[in-house]
Scaffold this active site. Structure first.
Site, PDB file in Angstrom:
ATOM      1  N   ARG A 156       0.842  -1.186   0.000  1.00 22.04           N
ATOM      2  CA  ARG A 156       0.000   0.000   0.000  1.00 22.04           C
ATOM      3  C   ARG A 156       0.883   1.245   0.000  1.00 22.04           C
ATOM      4  O   ARG A 156       1.768   1.379   0.841  1.00 22.04           O
ATOM      5  CB  ARG A 156      -0.898  -0.012   1.243  1.00 22.04           C
ATOM      6  CG  ARG A 156      -1.992   1.011   1.267  1.00 22.04           C
ATOM      7  CD  ARG A 156      -2.901   0.797   2.471  1.00 22.04           C
ATOM      8  NE  ARG A 156      -2.212   0.958   3.738  1.00 22.04           N
ATOM      9  CZ  ARG A 156      -1.861  -0.030   4.549  1.00 22.04           C
ATOM     10  NH1 ARG A 156      -2.102  -1.276   4.206  1.00 22.04           N
ATOM     11  NH2 ARG A 156      -1.255   0.207   5.692  1.00 22.04           N
ATOM     12  N   SER A 159      -8.428   0.041  -0.709  1.00 21.28           N
ATOM     13  CA  SER A 159      -9.567   0.006   0.204  1.00 21.28           C
ATOM     14  C   SER A 159     -10.029   1.405   0.590  1.00 21.28           C
ATOM     15  O   SER A 159     -10.539   2.145  -0.230  1.00 21.28           O
ATOM     16  CB  SER A 159      -9.213  -0.831   1.439  1.00 21.28           C
ATOM     17  OG  SER A 159     -10.328  -0.991   2.270  1.00 21.28           O
ATOM     18  N   HIS A 160      -9.825   1.803   1.842  1.00 21.49           N
ATOM     19  CA  HIS A 160     -10.342   3.071   2.353  1.00 21.49           C
ATOM     20  C   HIS A 160      -9.264   4.150   2.468  1.00 21.49           C
ATOM     21  O   HIS A 160      -9.500   5.196   3.070  1.00 21.49           O
ATOM     22  CB  HIS A 160     -10.966   2.849   3.733  1.00 21.49           C
ATOM     23  CG  HIS A 160      -9.993   2.294   4.736  1.00 21.49           C
ATOM     24  ND1 HIS A 160      -9.710   0.946   4.797  1.00 21.49           N
ATOM     25  CD2 HIS A 160      -9.225   2.878   5.676  1.00 21.49           C
ATOM     26  CE1 HIS A 160      -8.810   0.747   5.752  1.00 21.49           C
ATOM     27  NE2 HIS A 160      -8.503   1.902   6.300  1.00 21.49           N
ATOM     28  N   LYS A 179      -3.501  -6.769  -2.385  1.00 18.85           N
ATOM     29  CA  LYS A 179      -3.691  -7.833  -1.400  1.00 18.85           C
ATOM     30  C   LYS A 179      -3.455  -9.157  -2.120  1.00 18.85           C
ATOM     31  O   LYS A 179      -4.030  -9.386  -3.193  1.00 18.85           O
ATOM     32  CB  LYS A 179      -5.096  -7.776  -0.800  1.00 18.85           C
ATOM     33  CG  LYS A 179      -5.355  -6.502   0.000  1.00 18.85           C
ATOM     34  CD  LYS A 179      -6.777  -6.456   0.550  1.00 18.85           C
ATOM     35  CE  LYS A 179      -7.010  -5.167   1.319  1.00 18.85           C
ATOM     36  NZ  LYS A 179      -8.398  -5.048   1.832  1.00 18.85           N
ATOM     37  N   ASP A 237     -16.703  -0.114   2.764  1.00 19.22           N
ATOM     38  CA  ASP A 237     -15.492   0.574   2.318  1.00 19.22           C
ATOM     39  C   ASP A 237     -15.290   0.305   0.824  1.00 19.22           C
ATOM     40  O   ASP A 237     -16.111  -0.364   0.193  1.00 19.22           O
ATOM     41  CB  ASP A 237     -14.278   0.178   3.167  1.00 19.22           C
ATOM     42  CG  ASP A 237     -13.994  -1.319   3.138  1.00 19.22           C
ATOM     43  OD1 ASP A 237     -14.731  -2.070   2.471  1.00 19.22           O
ATOM     44  OD2 ASP A 237     -13.017  -1.748   3.783  1.00 19.22           O
ATOM     45  N   ASP A 292     -13.347  -1.519  -1.233  1.00 25.03           N
ATOM     46  CA  ASP A 292     -13.297  -2.864  -1.824  1.00 25.03           C
ATOM     47  C   ASP A 292     -14.287  -3.806  -1.134  1.00 25.03           C
ATOM     48  O   ASP A 292     -14.233  -5.007  -1.321  1.00 25.03           O
ATOM     49  CB  ASP A 292     -11.875  -3.430  -1.775  1.00 25.03           C
ATOM     50  CG  ASP A 292     -11.332  -3.574  -0.352  1.00 25.03           C
ATOM     51  OD1 ASP A 292     -11.825  -2.891   0.563  1.00 25.03           O
ATOM     52  OD2 ASP A 292     -10.397  -4.378  -0.154  1.00 25.03           O
ATOM     53  N   ASP A 334     -14.774  -5.253   1.695  1.00 25.82           N
ATOM     54  CA  ASP A 334     -14.528  -6.406   2.560  1.00 25.82           C
ATOM     55  C   ASP A 334     -14.930  -6.108   4.000  1.00 25.82           C
ATOM     56  O   ASP A 334     -14.795  -6.960   4.881  1.00 25.82           O
ATOM     57  CB  ASP A 334     -13.068  -6.873   2.479  1.00 25.82           C
ATOM     58  CG  ASP A 334     -12.063  -5.803   2.883  1.00 25.82           C
ATOM     59  OD1 ASP A 334     -12.477  -4.648   3.133  1.00 25.82           O
ATOM     60  OD2 ASP A 334     -10.859  -6.114   2.937  1.00 25.82           O
ATOM     61  N   ARG A 335     -15.431  -4.884   4.242  1.00 22.82           N
ATOM     62  CA  ARG A 335     -15.999  -4.550   5.550  1.00 22.82           C
ATOM     63  C   ARG A 335     -17.388  -3.956   5.357  1.00 22.82           C
ATOM     64  O   ARG A 335     -17.614  -3.162   4.435  1.00 22.82           O
ATOM     65  CB  ARG A 335     -15.116  -3.548   6.299  1.00 22.82           C
ATOM     66  CG  ARG A 335     -13.786  -4.118   6.741  1.00 22.82           C
ATOM     67  CD  ARG A 335     -12.995  -3.095   7.525  1.00 22.82           C
ATOM     68  NE  ARG A 335     -12.741  -1.910   6.720  1.00 22.82           N
ATOM     69  CZ  ARG A 335     -12.510  -0.692   7.247  1.00 22.82           C
ATOM     70  NH1 ARG A 335     -12.520  -0.524   8.549  1.00 22.82           N
ATOM     71  NH2 ARG A 335     -12.263   0.324   6.451  1.00 22.82           N
ATOM     72  N   HIS A 365     -14.402  -6.560  10.298  1.00 22.47           N
ATOM     73  CA  HIS A 365     -13.959  -7.691   9.485  1.00 22.47           C
ATOM     74  C   HIS A 365     -14.621  -8.955  10.039  1.00 22.47           C
ATOM     75  O   HIS A 365     -14.508  -9.247  11.233  1.00 22.47           O
ATOM     76  CB  HIS A 365     -12.437  -7.840   9.535  1.00 22.47           C
ATOM     77  CG  HIS A 365     -11.708  -6.875   8.656  1.00 22.47           C
ATOM     78  ND1 HIS A 365     -11.684  -7.012   7.280  1.00 22.47           N
ATOM     79  CD2 HIS A 365     -10.989  -5.776   8.930  1.00 22.47           C
ATOM     80  CE1 HIS A 365     -10.977  -6.030   6.758  1.00 22.47           C
ATOM     81  NE2 HIS A 365     -10.539  -5.261   7.736  1.00 22.47           N
TER      82      HIS A 365
END
Length: 457
Positions: free
Chosen positions: A14, A99-100, A109, A243, A245, A247-248, A330
């Site tokens: 990142r 992501s965020h 990832k 968020d 992508d 995933d949350r 998560h």
């Protein structure tokens, strides 16, 4: 040529584009991935950021010139890459996403076969070393042949898998606000909508890498307003936000109140234990009492793990646990290759609301009163280790338990706290909870913060 690897973090890659992550580095990461793991075929996806398609194209070129076949998902969520990896039996998966993080960032990832995460202690450092050493050659595979390339759409299989976690026949026509934050969740919600009796009120729905409504990070209080207002305006039963992508997943009750992810962990654990009594549930050490109590009441076995997706996923596999949850929103599922999903949680919660004929506030209201929490509070300090030592020295007298699974957890009869340091910056993160006494929780939180502020500068 010297390679800048500042974008390599503890769990993923990142950094700012182009100074820390660029197309050349993406290409080399693809080459290094092939050199290290020897995959035959991997899946690649990317999020809505404007820099993502070019980074993904360079990554794919590096993989293919290393002789690895690539399945290209195009625009997708991180969990779609996880799903494709285990569903198609591939040797790995790579998602281009930040992501965020702010707009100028991007990242990656990585997973190996079975969607097992590749983090600092499971391959990421080795990839970084290959780049630094210059052993990662910019050349084609020994056979000289490019790896195969195929672009596919896995949405239908993915949606059917998501629906397998619930019984659609019990669902009621619940009105809900869904806020994709202009990230990747919108297309999945559109696909799920045709299979569900829910009424979808969509805001910030279209994927848009210019982020017209700001970076999608519902953990920031200012980013919750749009969802909360839409819930109240439309008299919806629940609000959901994701968020970038996705995933949350984050929840709002029918009054537009934001629900701490901690209480959702207990709710999901209870739901899954009703189907698999006696199963193990993984939780993180930051906030624990509500989860432990609900898991034990439901006949399950609570197991504590260090915070962080790599640690949680490893412990899930070790314990063969049915579910794991973190207060940071998560949520991990055994049947999802022990990976985190931002879609499965809300499907399970709305199924629970339908079965029990209860609002979200009623489902979690008693738990919020029983275990009030501070929420995670960050404090910047000059020396995190020294501050933690001083906190332990001054706040552990009379404690009935001290735990160091992750940072410092100190437990008393009617309140407890966890203090842990960030992996990437000089920041301490504090969480406090109490037994049925919000005033006590607030008092102890204030005292801890005043002490940290006093010694942390």
């Amino acid at each position: 040529m010297e390679v800048n690897t500042r974008a390599f973090k503890a769990y993923d890659i990142r950094g700012k584009v182009p100074e820390e992550l660029n197309e050349e580095l993406a290409y080399l990461i693809g080459q290094a991935y092939v050199q290290l793991f020897k995959p035959r075929q991997v899946v690649v996806g990317y999020d809505i950021r404007l820099t993502s398609p070019a980074l993904a194209a360079s990554l794919i070129r590096g993989l293919r010139e290393g002789g690895c076949g690539v399945i290209d998902l195009g625009l997708s969520g991180t969990e779609q890459v996880y799903f494709a990896t285990f569903h198609l039996g591939l040797d790995g998966g790579m998602m281009v996403t930040a992501s965020h993080n702010p707009e100028e960032y991007n990242g990656m990832k990585l997973v190996r076969a079975g969607a097992i995460p590749i983090s600092g202690d499971s391959g990421l450092k080795e990839i970084e070393k290959l780049l630094i050493s210059g052993q990662c050659k910019r050349e084609k595979s020994s056979s000289g042949a490019l790896g195969s390339y195929r672009k596919i759409n896995i949405m239908a299989d993915y949606v059917q898998h998501l629906l397998s976690y619930i019984d659609p026949s019990v669902l009621k026509p619940i009105k809900m606000v869904v806020n994709a934050g202009n990230g990747c969740a919108g297309p999945v919600l559109d696909e799920l909508e045709s299979h569900l009796p829910f009424e979808f009120i969509k805001i910030q729905h279209q994927p848009d890498g210019t982020f017209p409504n700001g970076i999608p990070n519902p953990l920031l209080p200012e980013n919750r307003l749009a969802t909360a207002e839409a819930v109240r305006k439309n008299k919806a039963a629940v609000g959901l936000a994701w968020d970038g992508d996705y995933d949350r997943c984050f929840f709002f009750d029918e009054r537009g109140n934001f629900i701490e992810g901690y209480y959702i962990v207990g709710l999901l654990a209870t739901s899954l234990l009703s189907r698999q009594p006696g199963a193990k549930i993984i939780h993180d050490p930051r906030l624990t009492w509500n989860t432990i109590e609900l898991v034990q009441q439901a006949g399950g076995v609570p197991v504590q793990s260090k915070t962080g997706h790599a640690f949680i996923k490893e412990r899930l596999r070790l314990e063969d646990a049915v579910y794991g949850g973190e207060m940071s929103a998560h949520h991990y599922f055994k049947d999802f290759a022990y990976c985190d999903s931002g879609m499965i949680p809300w499907l399970l919660v709305l199924e629970l609301m339908s079965r029990k004929n209860k609002s979200l506030s009623k489902l979690i209201g008693e738990r919020v009163a029983a275990y009030p929490v501070s929420g995670e509070i960050n404090r910047r300090v000059t020396d995190a280790r020294k501050v933690m030592e001083q906190v332990e020295k001054n706040f552990s007298q009379g404690a009935i338990a001290i735990d160091r699974t992750d940072g410092l957890s100190v437990e008393f009869g009617n309140w407890r706290f966890n203090l842990r340091s960030s992996n990437t910056e000089p920041v301490l993160r504090l969480n406090v909870e109490a037994r049925g006494n919000r005033e006590l929780m607030q008092l102890k939180t204030e005292k801890l913060l005043a002490f940290i502020d006093g010694v942390g500068l």
